[in-house]
Design a protein around this motif. Sequence first.
Motif, PDB file in Angstrom:
ATOM      1  N   ILE A  47       0.841  -1.202   0.000  1.00 33.34           N
ATOM      2  CA  ILE A  47       0.000   0.000   0.000  1.00 33.34           C
ATOM      3  C   ILE A  47       0.876   1.252   0.000  1.00 33.34           C
ATOM      4  N   GLU A  48       1.873   1.286   0.871  1.00 35.73           N
ATOM      5  CA  GLU A  48       2.740   2.458   0.944  1.00 35.73           C
ATOM      6  C   GLU A  48       3.522   2.652  -0.354  1.00 35.73           C
ATOM      7  N   ALA A  49       4.061   1.563  -0.899  1.00 35.73           N
ATOM      8  CA  ALA A  49       4.824   1.661  -2.141  1.00 35.73           C
ATOM      9  C   ALA A  49       3.947   2.167  -3.287  1.00 35.73           C
ATOM     10  N   VAL A  50       2.746   1.642  -3.405  1.00 39.31           N
ATOM     11  CA  VAL A  50       1.839   2.083  -4.480  1.00 39.31           C
ATOM     12  C   VAL A  50       1.510   3.567  -4.338  1.00 39.31           C
ATOM     13  N   LEU A  51       1.287   4.016  -3.100  1.00 40.47           N
ATOM     14  CA  LEU A  51       1.020   5.444  -2.879  1.00 40.47           C
ATOM     15  C   LEU A  51       2.218   6.301  -3.311  1.00 40.47           C
ATOM     16  N   LEU A  52       3.417   5.864  -2.972  1.00 42.43           N
ATOM     17  CA  LEU A  52       4.610   6.619  -3.347  1.00 42.43           C
ATOM     18  C   LEU A  52       4.863   6.556  -4.847  1.00 42.43           C
ATOM     19  N   TRP A  53       4.618   5.417  -5.463  1.00 37.97           N
ATOM     20  CA  TRP A  53       4.788   5.307  -6.909  1.00 37.97           C
ATOM     21  C   TRP A  53       3.764   6.157  -7.650  1.00 37.97           C
ATOM     22  N   ALA A  54       2.546   6.224  -7.128  1.00 39.47           N
ATOM     23  CA  ALA A  54       1.537   7.104  -7.729  1.00 39.47           C
ATOM     24  C   ALA A  54       1.987   8.561  -7.613  1.00 39.47           C
ATOM     25  N   ALA A  55       2.534   8.940  -6.461  1.00 41.87           N
ATOM     26  CA  ALA A  55       3.057  10.292  -6.285  1.00 41.87           C
ATOM     27  C   ALA A  55       4.211  10.546  -7.246  1.00 41.87           C
ATOM     28  N   ALA A  56       5.054   9.533  -7.473  1.00 40.94           N
ATOM     29  CA  ALA A  56       6.178   9.673  -8.407  1.00 40.94           C
ATOM     30  C   ALA A  56       5.679   9.927  -9.822  1.00 40.94           C
ATOM     31  N   ILE A  57       4.660   9.199 -10.225  1.00 40.92           N
ATOM     32  CA  ILE A  57       4.098   9.391 -11.565  1.00 40.92           C
ATOM     33  C   ILE A  57       3.512  10.792 -11.697  1.00 40.92           C
ATOM     34  N   ILE A  58       2.783  11.220 -10.686  1.00 41.71           N
ATOM     35  CA  ILE A  58       2.190  12.557 -10.708  1.00 41.71           C
ATOM     36  C   ILE A  58       3.273  13.629 -10.685  1.00 41.71           C
ATOM     37  N   ALA A  59       4.413  13.329 -10.051  1.00 43.48           N
ATOM     38  CA  ALA A  59       5.504  14.305  -9.957  1.00 43.48           C
ATOM     39  C   ALA A  59       6.209  14.537 -11.288  1.00 43.48           C
ATOM     40  N   LEU A  60       6.005  13.641 -12.248  1.00 42.56           N
ATOM     41  CA  LEU A  60       6.604  13.863 -13.566  1.00 42.56           C
ATOM     42  C   LEU A  60       6.020  15.144 -14.155  1.00 42.56           C
ATOM     43  N   GLY A  61       6.856  16.052 -14.518  1.00 49.42           N
ATOM     44  CA  GLY A  61       6.393  17.322 -15.070  1.00 49.42           C
ATOM     45  C   GLY A  61       6.081  18.380 -14.038  1.00 49.42           C
ATOM     46  N   PHE A  62       6.180  18.035 -12.759  1.00 48.75           N
ATOM     47  CA  PHE A  62       5.942  19.016 -11.701  1.00 48.75           C
ATOM     48  C   PHE A  62       7.188  19.870 -11.533  1.00 48.75           C
ATOM     49  N   ASP A  63       6.997  21.164 -11.342  1.00 45.56           N
ATOM     50  CA  ASP A  63       8.120  22.081 -11.156  1.00 45.56           C
ATOM     51  C   ASP A  63       8.222  22.480  -9.687  1.00 45.56           C
ATOM     52  N   PRO A  64       9.175  21.890  -8.943  1.00 40.98           N
ATOM     53  CA  PRO A  64       9.306  22.211  -7.523  1.00 40.98           C
ATOM     54  C   PRO A  64       9.665  23.677  -7.257  1.00 40.98           C
ATOM     55  N   ALA A  65      10.310  24.327  -8.205  1.00 37.53           N
ATOM     56  CA  ALA A  65      10.705  25.725  -8.014  1.00 37.53           C
ATOM     57  C   ALA A  65       9.498  26.656  -7.989  1.00 37.53           C
ATOM     58  N   THR A  66       8.512  26.370  -8.845  1.00 37.77           N
ATOM     59  CA  THR A  66       7.327  27.237  -8.917  1.00 37.77           C
ATOM     60  C   THR A  66       6.097  26.603  -8.274  1.00 37.77           C
ATOM     61  N   LEU A  67       6.252  25.338  -7.870  1.00 32.09           N
ATOM     62  CA  LEU A  67       5.138  24.575  -7.285  1.00 32.09           C
ATOM     63  C   LEU A  67       3.943  24.512  -8.228  1.00 32.09           C
ATOM     64  N   THR A  68       4.245  24.299  -9.491  1.00 30.64           N
ATOM     65  CA  THR A  68       3.186  24.210 -10.496  1.00 30.64           C
ATOM     66  C   THR A  68       3.362  22.941 -11.315  1.00 30.64           C
ATOM     67  N   PRO A  69       2.276  22.453 -11.845  1.00 29.25           N
ATOM     68  CA  PRO A  69       0.898  22.883 -11.657  1.00 29.25           C
ATOM     69  C   PRO A  69       0.396  22.548 -10.247  1.00 29.25           C
ATOM     70  N   GLU A  70      -0.496  23.379  -9.766  1.00 33.67           N
ATOM     71  CA  GLU A  70      -0.957  23.278  -8.382  1.00 33.67           C
ATOM     72  C   GLU A  70      -1.651  21.962  -8.079  1.00 33.67           C
ATOM     73  N   TRP A  71      -2.411  21.422  -9.027  1.00 33.99           N
ATOM     74  CA  TRP A  71      -3.101  20.162  -8.768  1.00 33.99           C
ATOM     75  C   TRP A  71      -2.098  19.056  -8.470  1.00 33.99           C
ATOM     76  N   GLN A  72      -0.926  19.087  -9.143  1.00 28.43           N
ATOM     77  CA  GLN A  72       0.098  18.083  -8.874  1.00 28.43           C
ATOM     78  C   GLN A  72       0.672  18.256  -7.470  1.00 28.43           C
ATOM     79  N   LEU A  73       0.857  19.502  -7.063  1.00 23.07           N
ATOM     80  CA  LEU A  73       1.347  19.779  -5.707  1.00 23.07           C
ATOM     81  C   LEU A  73       0.421  19.141  -4.674  1.00 23.07           C
ATOM     82  N   PHE A  74      -0.869  19.398  -4.799  1.00 25.30           N
ATOM     83  CA  PHE A  74      -1.831  18.870  -3.840  1.00 25.30           C
ATOM     84  C   PHE A  74      -1.907  17.343  -3.893  1.00 25.30           C
ATOM     85  N   ALA A  75      -1.816  16.770  -5.088  1.00 29.14           N
ATOM     86  CA  ALA A  75      -1.856  15.313  -5.224  1.00 29.14           C
ATOM     87  C   ALA A  75      -0.612  14.668  -4.598  1.00 29.14           C
TER      88      ALA A  75
END
Length: 180
Positions: A47-75
């Motif tokens: 369960i924990e690994a799947v949650l982290l892997w889902a977060a990893a997939i969502i993090a693709l294309g996320f910009d930590p410097a600008t925290l955008t897109p916002e939906w990815q930040l919240f996810a």
Amino acid sequence: MGTPGFTVAPYLIAIATFMLGAFLAGRTGRFHTNRPLRHWLLWSALIEAVLLWAAAIIALGFDPATLTPEWQLFAIIALTAVAMGYRNATIRQLKVPDLTTTVLTLTITGLAADSTLAGGSNPNWARRIAAVVAILLGAALGAVLVRYGLAVPLAVAGALILGGTIACTLHPDARRPLAG
């Protein structure tokens, strides 16, 4: 009226979803009462690994410097907070002394306060030191990996959790039933 750069929503999401993870782990642990410990541990790690892997997939294309897109930040916040809440509640149910994941200072305090220099009997000193070293090595690895974005460290964390738990389930004590 507000503080520049500060918004409440990410913190509320983190707290609420952390509690959700802890709740889910509590239910999962109770469901596995009187079953072999390894079943519960493997289920929890998956369960924990799947949650982290889902977060990893969502993090693709996320910009930590600008925290955008916002939906990815919240996810990412929600998925990692559920995973952390789940982990903390699972470890709490294991009742292993000096193996806390979020209270590292308590372990360090125990090393100093219970030491022979302080007049103590130095209980569990090897486990305490191993816990501190493991957390420091994990932090160092995470610091190196985060240079490549958030997806890589999240994916590696999920793999390490699952692999480490599988290794732990090979121990004979993992055959014993989970006490209620």
